[in-house]
Enzyme design. Structure first.
Site, PDB file in Angstrom:
ATOM      1  N   LYS A   1       0.844  -1.204   0.000  1.00 41.27           N
ATOM      2  CA  LYS A   1       0.000   0.000   0.000  1.00 41.27           C
ATOM      3  C   LYS A   1       0.878   1.254   0.000  1.00 41.27           C
ATOM      4  CE  LYS A   1      -1.884   2.643   3.192  1.00 41.27           C
ATOM      5  NZ  LYS A   1      -1.879   3.968   2.551  1.00 41.27           N
TER       6      LYS A   1
ATOM      7  N   GLU B   1      10.233  15.313  15.365  1.00 42.27           N
ATOM      8  CA  GLU B   1      10.499  15.285  13.932  1.00 42.27           C
ATOM      9  C   GLU B   1       9.590  16.299  13.235  1.00 42.27           C
ATOM     10  OE1 GLU B   1       9.343  11.682  11.865  1.00 42.27           O
ATOM     11  OE2 GLU B   1      11.233  11.732  10.770  1.00 42.27           O
TER      12      GLU B   1
ATOM     13  N   CYS C   1      13.439  10.849   6.495  1.00 39.22           N
ATOM     14  CA  CYS C   1      13.501  10.289   7.857  1.00 39.22           C
ATOM     15  C   CYS C   1      14.873  10.517   8.483  1.00 39.22           C
ATOM     16  CB  CYS C   1      13.182   8.808   7.814  1.00 39.22           C
ATOM     17  SG  CYS C   1      14.143   7.928   6.585  1.00 39.22           S
TER      18      CYS C   1
ATOM     19  N   GLU D   1      10.613   0.766   9.902  1.00 37.59           N
ATOM     20  CA  GLU D   1      11.540   1.878   9.624  1.00 37.59           C
ATOM     21  C   GLU D   1      10.776   3.151   9.966  1.00 37.59           C
ATOM     22  OE1 GLU D   1      14.614   1.691   8.629  1.00 37.59           O
ATOM     23  OE2 GLU D   1      14.860  -0.247   7.654  1.00 37.59           O
TER      24      GLU D   1
HETATM   25  P1  TAP Z   1       2.568   7.570   8.442  1.00 34.21           P
HETATM   26  O1  TAP Z   1       1.476   8.513   8.681  1.00 34.21           O
HETATM   27  O2  TAP Z   1       2.984   6.670   9.542  1.00 34.21           O
HETATM   28  O3  TAP Z   1       2.133   6.702   7.172  1.00 34.21           O
HETATM   29  C1  TAP Z   1       2.945   5.710   6.612  1.00 34.21           C
HETATM   30  C2  TAP Z   1       2.064   4.731   5.874  1.00 34.21           C
HETATM   31  O4  TAP Z   1       1.250   4.037   6.808  1.00 34.21           O
HETATM   32  C3  TAP Z   1       1.117   5.393   4.885  1.00 34.21           C
HETATM   33  O5  TAP Z   1       0.929   4.540   3.784  1.00 34.21           O
HETATM   34  C4  TAP Z   1      -0.150   5.504   5.715  1.00 34.21           C
HETATM   35  O6  TAP Z   1      -1.303   5.613   4.947  1.00 34.21           O
HETATM   36  C5  TAP Z   1      -0.115   4.182   6.455  1.00 34.21           C
HETATM   37  N1  TAP Z   1      -0.914   4.125   7.667  1.00 34.21           N
HETATM   38  C6  TAP Z   1      -1.457   5.158   8.373  1.00 34.21           C
HETATM   39  N2  TAP Z   1      -2.132   4.669   9.446  1.00 34.21           N
HETATM   40  C7  TAP Z   1      -1.991   3.318   9.413  1.00 34.21           C
HETATM   41  C8  TAP Z   1      -2.452   2.253  10.244  1.00 34.21           C
HETATM   42  N3  TAP Z   1      -3.173   2.483  11.331  1.00 34.21           N
HETATM   43  N4  TAP Z   1      -2.120   0.979   9.935  1.00 34.21           N
HETATM   44  C9  TAP Z   1      -1.358   0.731   8.855  1.00 34.21           C
HETATM   45  N5  TAP Z   1      -0.918   1.689   8.018  1.00 34.21           N
HETATM   46  C10 TAP Z   1      -1.229   2.967   8.293  1.00 34.21           C
HETATM   47  O7  TAP Z   1       3.882   8.297   7.960  1.00 34.21           O
HETATM   48  P2  TAP Z   1       4.004   9.353   6.800  1.00 34.21           P
HETATM   49  O8  TAP Z   1       3.521  10.640   7.321  1.00 34.21           O
HETATM   50  O9  TAP Z   1       3.432   8.826   5.526  1.00 34.21           O
HETATM   51  O10 TAP Z   1       5.589   9.392   6.567  1.00 34.21           O
HETATM   52  C11 TAP Z   1       6.402  10.165   7.321  1.00 34.21           C
HETATM   53  C12 TAP Z   1       7.074   9.335   8.393  1.00 34.21           C
HETATM   54  O11 TAP Z   1       7.760   8.245   7.810  1.00 34.21           O
HETATM   55  C13 TAP Z   1       8.145  10.130   9.113  1.00 34.21           C
HETATM   56  O12 TAP Z   1       8.046   9.896  10.495  1.00 34.21           O
HETATM   57  C14 TAP Z   1       9.438   9.569   8.566  1.00 34.21           C
HETATM   58  O13 TAP Z   1      10.532   9.709   9.409  1.00 34.21           O
HETATM   59  C15 TAP Z   1       9.082   8.150   8.321  1.00 34.21           C
HETATM   60  N6  TAP Z   1       9.995   7.552   7.339  1.00 34.21           N
HETATM   61  C16 TAP Z   1      10.932   6.679   7.788  1.00 34.21           C
HETATM   62  C17 TAP Z   1      11.829   6.123   6.893  1.00 34.21           C
HETATM   63  C18 TAP Z   1      12.848   5.169   7.408  1.00 34.21           C
HETATM   64  S1  TAP Z   1      13.648   4.322   6.318  1.00 34.21           S
HETATM   65  N7  TAP Z   1      13.066   5.027   8.681  1.00 34.21           N
HETATM   66  C19 TAP Z   1      11.785   6.463   5.548  1.00 34.21           C
HETATM   67  C20 TAP Z   1      10.824   7.351   5.114  1.00 34.21           C
HETATM   68  C21 TAP Z   1       9.920   7.896   6.029  1.00 34.21           C
HETATM   69  P3  TAP Z   1      -1.822   7.078   4.499  1.00 34.21           P
HETATM   70  O14 TAP Z   1      -0.637   7.885   4.102  1.00 34.21           O
HETATM   71  O15 TAP Z   1      -2.643   6.785   3.352  1.00 34.21           O
HETATM   72  O16 TAP Z   1      -2.504   7.643   5.692  1.00 34.21           O
END
Ligand code: TAP
Length: 482
Positions: A184, A389, A292, A258
């Site tokens: 997804k 963050e 991240c 991650e």
């Molecule tokens: P999240 O809000 O956690 O979303 C990540 C993914 O999870 C999205 O596809 C989201 O869907 C989905 N999701 C949301 N709620 C969920 C649930 N209850 N159960 C399962 N999946 C769910 O993060 P984001 O805002 O997209 O990304 C930013 C974060 O990612 C930052 O904290 C960043 O540091 C972290 N990140 C970490 C890394 C590594 S390698 N450590 C790399 C990139 C990013 P929707 O977006 O459709 O809501």
């Protein structure tokens, strides 16, 4: 604040053949949803609707998991590593052939500068498939344990900051090890994953090996909770990572998480300052700081702090903020309204807590989601902007006197994903790398990625590694771990 009218360059748009609406990719075909609805994917730079995308229901996730299971117990599960490798090579080559299309689409849907999607996201995504193609027939030589083999059906949930690249980090090792996948993408950036589904068709990948289900958090949760999933790989926020860990506690599901970061970029007084300033800029303004491992905290040795700040401000005055499809753009759009609100809220908290805020003069487009590159000086360790963050183009500057103080400050966050060290002294680099509680430590550089190199965090930045042999390990089961 001055603004200007932003209109995406039509000639770059022309390489992308956007459909008005997209279905789900299940069992090798694009299909309609069973009972799901639809949502719009917009360009964050212009707020223009790019396409309507299907919101997968739990019945759709059921179908995707069933298709992945059929592929796993069928042709794909029986295929030799040599043949699996050929598919991965084929995918890698198609990604290269369609690189321009992917780069433009990624910049449109995500808002990142085309120079970055063209030179970083897409080539690295192809490199991940090339690298893992090479592993597919060599699993038994990878010191993974006795009789390494696929785990089964893998559920993968990815964020919006590097949509195609995160997909490649997830799908390439999973397939190399012989698993099948239900992935997804994030709700705000589903389009490159759907274009990747076309690549799977073009490569003749057997039906059901890769399934792409689009949707929001509920669709991700349906994957996490599905009893047919054998392993989960999640990249996203620490908050959602914790919810996932709670959801799967006590089940047989393996997981790699991650999560977030709050990296320190540490500049010693013997560092080459101009290079370090470039490293600071790259560390926090690459991809609008939606990274991240972004170097969001600058730790600079007190004796050079004034000089570094002055040179940094001069350099920031030259950054071009604007049209993601313009090759001269350095800083693109913020990915979503919600993310812009979070950045705005945290930067207001930085001012309220007493840090000094500075941004270069720059015009911002009148439509879309934009945030000027921002630097906070006079930041204390307890400030929210030093602990949380921000995930935006915002740098918090702190100072230190001794290496021990630098280590203590760098380690003083709940996260432990990455860090950077700038110094001429090799012995200091080794000492710092040993002391820093960070999964990745860069020396005299920042934000360097390579498929051969494991990436992952300590503490609340998650567990497990992606990339390299260590990343592959998460996708195999062995004689010792049935
Ligand atoms: P999240 O809000 O956690 O979303 C990540 C993914 O999870 C999205 O596809 C989201 O869907 C989905 N999701 C949301 N709620 C969920 C649930 N209850 N159960 C399962 N999946 C769910 O993060 P984001 O805002 O997209 O990304 C930013 C974060 O990612 C930052 O904290 C960043 O540091 C972290 N990140 C970490 C890394 C590594 S390698 N450590 C790399 C990139 C990013 P929707 O977006 O459709 O809501």
């Amino acid at each position: 604040m001055p603004t200007f009218e932003y209109a995406p360059a039509p000639e770059s748009r022309a390489v992308v053949n956007l459909k008005p609406s997209y279905g789900l990719f299940i069992g090798g075909e694009f299909t309609e949803s069973e009972g799901g609805s639809a949502f719009k994917s917009i360009s964050p730079a212009s707020e223009e609707v790019l396409a309507e995308v299907t919101e997968a229901s739990s019945a759709d996730v059921d179908r995707a998991v069933a298709a992945a299971r059929r592929a796993f117990t069928g042709a794909w599960g029986r295929m030799s590593g040599v043949d699996r490798g050929k598919y991965l090579f084929r995918i890698a080559r198609i990604l290269q052939e369609r690189a321009r299309e992917f780069a433009v689409l990624e910049s449109l849907d995500n808002g990142k500068p085309i120079r970055e999607s063209r030179d970083v996201d897409v080539p690295l995504a192809a490199a991940h498939f090339f690298y893992h193609a090479g592993w597919a027939d060599k699993l038994e030589y990878a010191s993974l344990g006795s009789n390494p083999r696929a785990i089964g059906v893998v559920g993968q949930v990815i964020p919006w900051n590097f949509p195609l690249l995160m997909l490649a980090w997830k799908i390439a090792p999973a397939l190399a090890a012989g698993n099948t996948v239900v992935l997804k993408p994030a709700e705000t950036t589903p389009l490159s994953a759907l274009l990747f589904a076309e690549v799977c068709q073009q490569a003749d990948l057997p039906a059901g090996v890769v399934n792409i289900v689009t949707g929001a958090g509920a669709t991700g949760q349906a994957i996490v909770d599905h009893p047919g999933i054998d392993k989960l790989a999640f990249t996203g926020s620490t908050a959602v990572g914790k919810m996932i860990a709670r959801s799967i506690a006590g089940t047989r599901k393996k997981a790699t998480l991650e999560l977030g970061g709050k990296a320190a970029n540490i500049i010693f007084d013997d560092a080459p300052i101009d290079q370090a300033v470039e490293g600071i800029v790259n560390g926090i303004f690459f991809n609008q700081g939606h990274v991240c491992c972004a170097g969001s905290r600058l730790l600079v040795q007190e004796s050079i702090a004034e000089e570094v700040e002055a040179r940094l401000k001069r350099r920031l005055g030259t950054l071009r903020v604007g049209d993601p499809l313009d090759k001269n753009t350095d800083v693109g759009a913020i990915n979503s309204k919600a993310q812009l609100e979070r950045i705005t809220e945290l930067t207001a908290a930085g001012e309220a807590e007493g840090a000094t805020r500075w941004s270069p003069e720059c015009e911002l487009p009148s439509k879309g989601f934009w945030f000027r590159p921002t630097v906070f000086t006079g930041v204390s360790q307890g400030h929210r902007i030093a602990q949380e963050e921000i995930f935006g183009p915002v740098l918090s500057v702190l100072t230190f006197r001794t290496p021990h103080e630098a280590v203590a400050k760098a380690n003083n966050t709940p996260y432990g994903l990455s860090a950077g060290v700038w110094t001429e002294k090799g012995s200091r680099i080794l000492w710092m790398a040993d002391q820093l509680r960070a999964g990745v430590v860069w020396a005299n550089t920042f934000n360097k990625f390579d498929p051969t190199s494991p990436f992952g965090g300590y503490k609340e930045s998650g567990y497990g590694r992606e990339g390299g042999r260590h990343g592959l390990e998460a996708y195999v089961t062995t004689g010792d771990s049935k």
